[in-house]
Structures are given as structure tokens and as C-alpha cells.
Motif scaffolding. Structure first.
Motif, PDB file in Angstrom:
ATOM      1  N   ASN A  95       0.850  -1.184   0.000  1.00  0.00           N
ATOM      2  CA  ASN A  95       0.000   0.000   0.000  1.00  0.00           C
ATOM      3  C   ASN A  95       0.886   1.234   0.000  1.00  0.00           C
ATOM      4  OD1 ASN A  95      -1.782   2.118   0.486  1.00  0.00           O
ATOM      5  ND2 ASN A  95      -3.011   0.986   1.975  1.00  0.00           N
ATOM      6  N   ILE A  96       0.914   1.946  -1.121  1.00  0.00           N
ATOM      7  CA  ILE A  96       1.693   3.190  -1.216  1.00  0.00           C
ATOM      8  C   ILE A  96       0.789   4.317  -1.733  1.00  0.00           C
ATOM      9  CG2 ILE A  96       4.009   2.215  -1.415  1.00  0.00           C
ATOM     10  CD1 ILE A  96       3.720   2.372  -4.448  1.00  0.00           C
ATOM     11  N   GLY A  97      -0.453   4.303  -1.267  1.00  0.00           N
ATOM     12  CA  GLY A  97      -1.393   5.326  -1.683  1.00  0.00           C
ATOM     13  C   GLY A  97      -1.070   6.691  -1.088  1.00  0.00           C
ATOM     14  N   TRP A  98      -1.338   7.732  -1.866  1.00  0.00           N
ATOM     15  CA  TRP A  98      -1.198   9.121  -1.416  1.00  0.00           C
ATOM     16  C   TRP A  98       0.204   9.443  -0.892  1.00  0.00           C
ATOM     17  CZ3 TRP A  98      -5.058  12.115  -2.944  1.00  0.00           C
ATOM     18  CH2 TRP A  98      -6.321  11.542  -3.144  1.00  0.00           C
ATOM     19  N   THR A  99       1.209   8.942  -1.581  1.00  0.00           N
ATOM     20  CA  THR A  99       2.593   9.230  -1.183  1.00  0.00           C
ATOM     21  C   THR A  99       3.207  10.365  -1.998  1.00  0.00           C
ATOM     22  OG1 THR A  99       3.264   7.379  -2.607  1.00  0.00           O
ATOM     23  CG2 THR A  99       3.123   6.962  -0.239  1.00  0.00           C
ATOM     24  N   ASN A 123      -2.239  -1.209  -3.572  1.00  0.00           N
ATOM     25  CA  ASN A 123      -2.978   0.043  -3.446  1.00  0.00           C
ATOM     26  C   ASN A 123      -2.094   1.176  -3.962  1.00  0.00           C
ATOM     27  OD1 ASN A 123      -4.091   2.505  -2.504  1.00  0.00           O
ATOM     28  ND2 ASN A 123      -5.169   1.447  -0.855  1.00  0.00           N
ATOM     29  N   LEU A 124      -2.558   1.813  -5.047  1.00  0.00           N
ATOM     30  CA  LEU A 124      -1.845   2.952  -5.643  1.00  0.00           C
ATOM     31  C   LEU A 124      -2.737   4.188  -5.679  1.00  0.00           C
ATOM     32  CD1 LEU A 124       0.006   1.281  -8.662  1.00  0.00           C
ATOM     33  CD2 LEU A 124       1.083   2.396  -6.715  1.00  0.00           C
ATOM     34  N   THR A 125      -3.594   4.333  -4.687  1.00  0.00           N
ATOM     35  CA  THR A 125      -4.551   5.438  -4.689  1.00  0.00           C
ATOM     36  C   THR A 125      -3.859   6.802  -4.619  1.00  0.00           C
ATOM     37  OG1 THR A 125      -4.753   5.252  -2.288  1.00  0.00           O
ATOM     38  CG2 THR A 125      -6.358   4.074  -3.605  1.00  0.00           C
ATOM     39  N   GLY A 126      -4.540   7.811  -5.148  1.00  0.00           N
ATOM     40  CA  GLY A 126      -4.069   9.181  -5.003  1.00  0.00           C
ATOM     41  C   GLY A 126      -3.039   9.630  -6.017  1.00  0.00           C
TER      42      GLY A 126
END
Length: 337
Positions: free
Chosen positions: A181-185, A207-210
Motif C-alpha cells: 500500500n503506497i497510496g497518497w505518497t 494500493n496505488l490510490t491518489g
């Protein structure tokens, strides 16, 4: 009645195994108090079998406390929202570097300095699951994470300071990763393009959100070429994605069970209907994209698939829901006395 009978300590007749079983019912606070009774109790109260799992979330750890606890053989540790004031003082007793036994470490929203976080991770070589959500990291911290070649789960959403080079270092070394999970980085386009090419082929949950403007259809193409066994994929708030990304996912990911495309505004109802060709798919989230009529239409055509059931991603997260007694399914919090 003799005085010797009055002062006879029947507890001394018990074996170490029986005392350890009795001690296993005590809280950590009472264990520490029991250690003050005598030398034997001190040895048993600090036995590694009694300190395997520990929850220190929301507490303030002063100088040396964490180092003392790690020496007791903790392998599952929750430090969510914990304030770590100073270095752990773990290496001062020996000239040779000592590594702790931690395998499950939750540092979500922990308050500490880069130096302290780096020192904690520098003595970890056996981590299997790690959460650094909302922490600040640097290249040195990423290198220490990469030294855990058995790492299976990494939860790092909302991390600041994370770069493409640092993440590529971790992904190249931790080839056993199955959940990430590296979303919103805040990774830029060049970093995303490099990172998706470094993803371990055995990755199952991602998870690649954002990645609003930084992740595009070409990145999805590269990702699915490397990770063909993905079962969960969250691309919410990646607003540059188009229908081509959906077509690629349908073609390349036959084992996909969950897909999130919430607020990917260039993807329409017509494109989402392509997902009916994914036989393994059981849930799709497309929040913020469909009118009530369009959502009902989607449900009618994807009858075997749950639509908009999961507003929050659980990929790689140590805790989900309202219960906070376990991390990744391992209970760490003591029962209230």
C-alpha cells in the motif's frame, strides 16, 4: 506448629513451567512488579515467552524503554500513534550489532524523528509485515527496510519523504512482497513509471490510490505485465486513467477479485461494463463516478459482483474496522483486568 512451617514458601516447589503458565495470565505491568519479588521471579517474569506480543499504541516511550522491551524477544509490536522520544539504546551493551526478533511491526502514525525510526529499523532483519503509515522516511530508512528480505506486507500510505529511488530499493530487495500500500505518497510520474517496473511478480494486493496525474494507462500496462497474479487492485483517485486501463486490466489480470476505480472520472459506465468479462471478480468500487441510475444499471449487468461495498481500502493495513486489538490478525492487546 513450628516456625519453619509458618514461613514455608510453597510457591518455591512449583516448576518454572508452572510459574510461567501462571505469569502468562498477568498484565505486563504486574509482570514487572512480580520481577521485583526475587531473582527467580525476575528471571521468569522476563522470559521471552511472556513478551512475544505487545501493544504500546498511544503511549509515550522514554529513553531506552523500547530497547529493553526488544531484548525480551518481542516478535509482534504495535506502536500506532506512539511517541518515541529518543533512541532505543539497543546496541550499547555490545560492540557487535544485535538484531531484534520483530516480525510484525505497526508504526502507523508514530511520532518520532528520522534518526530514531532509522535506528529501530536498522536492528530489524526478520520483518514479515511492516506499517509506516503517515511516517516520514528518508533513503537510509528505505535501505534498512530493504534489508528485510522476507518482508511480505508493507503498508506505507501517506508517507512523506518517500521517493521513487527509495521505493525501488525496497521492491528490488523484498521479492517476497505479496501486499503493498503506497497510496497518497505524492510520487511523481517518473517515480511511478520506475516503481511499477520494479514490482515483485508475486504481488497479490496493491494500493496505488491518489496518483491523480502521475499514473497513466501506460503505467497500468507495465504493472500488469509484471504482476499477472494480482487479486486486489485499488487505483482510486488516479484521474488520468481511461477506458484503456480497464481493457488492460480485463485482459491481463484473470485472477483479480477486487478492483477500486473510485473518482477516476475518465472511466464511464460503458467502460465499467467491460468488467463482466472478469470471471473471478467479486467486488468493484466506483464511488463518486456514477449517478444512482447508472449505479443501478451497473448492478443489473454485474449481478454476481458487489458494487460500492468497501469505501475504505484494507490492503496491507494492520488493523481494519473499529477493533484495534490485533495487527494483521495477531492479537497484541491484553484483556482488561
Amino acid at each position: 506448629m513450628s516456625l519453619s512451617f509458618l514461613f514455608l514458601d510453597n510457591f518455591c516447589k512449583l516448576s518454572d513451567e508452572i510459574i510461567l503458565h501462571i505469569f502468562s495470565w498477568l498484565s505486563r505491568t504486574r509482570l514487572c512488579k512480580s520481577a521485583c519479588v526475587c531473582k527467580r521471579w525476575r528471571r521468569l517474569a522476563y522470559d521471552k515467552s511472556l513478551w512475544r506480543r505487545l501493544d504500546l499504541s498511544g503511549k509515550t516511550l522514554k529513553y531506552g524503554v523500547l530497547g529493553i522491551l526488544l531484548k525480551r524477544g518481542v516478535f509482534a509490536l504495535r506502536l500506532a500513534k506512539t511517541e518515541i522520544l529518543s533512541s532505543i539504546c539497543f546496541l550499547q551493551a555490545s560492540s557487535t550489532k544485535r538484531f531484534c526478533q520483530l516480525q510484525y511491526l505497526d508504526l502507523s502514525m508514530a511520532v518520532t524523528t528520522d534518526e530514531n525510526l532509522s535506528q529501530i529499523l536498522s536492528i530489524c532483519r526478520h520483518l514479515r509485515k511492516l506499517s509506516i503509515e503517515f511516517c516520514h522516511v528518508n533513503q537510509e530508512i528505505c535501505r534498512h527496510i530493504a534489508e528485510n528480505d522476507k518482508l511480505e506486507v508493507l503498508n506505507a500510505p501517506l508517507c512523506t519523504g518517500l521517493t521513487g529511488d527509495g521505493l525501488s530499493c525496497i521492491l528490488s530487495a523484498c521479492t517476497k512482497l505479496v501486499s503493498l500500500n503506497i497510496g497518497w505518497t505524492g510520487l511523481n510520474s517518473a517515480s511511478i513509471a520506475n516503481v511499477v517496473k520494479c514490482m515483485p511478480p508475486g504481488l497479490l494486493h496493491l494500493n496505488l490510490t491518489g496518483c491523480r496525474q502521475s499514473l497513466n494507462d501506460a503505467d497500468v500496462d507495465n504493472l500488469t505485465a509484471h504482476c499477472t497474479h494480482l487479486r486486489e487492485l485499488d487505483l482510486s483517485d488516479c484521474s488520468s486513467l481511461t477506458q484503456n486501463a480497464v481493457s488492460i486490466i480485463v485482459e491481463r489480470l484473470p485472477e483479480l477479485q477486487y478492483l477500486a476505480l473510485s473518482r477516476c472520472y475518465k472511466i464511464t459506465l460503458k467502460h465499467l461494463l467491460l468488467l463482466r468479462n472478469l470471471q473471478s471478480l467479486s467486488a468493484v468500487d466506483a464511488f463518486g463516478m456514477l449517478t444512482d441510475t447508472a449505479q443501478q444499471h451497473l448492478k443489473e449487468h454485474l449481478q454476481s459482483i458487489d458494487i460500492n461495498r468497501y469505501p475504505f481500502s484494507s490492503i496491507a493495513r494492520p488493523t481494519t474496522g473499529i477493533r484495534r486489538t490485533s495487527i494483521w490478525g495477531l492479537r497484541v492487546r491484553e484483556q482488561p483486568e
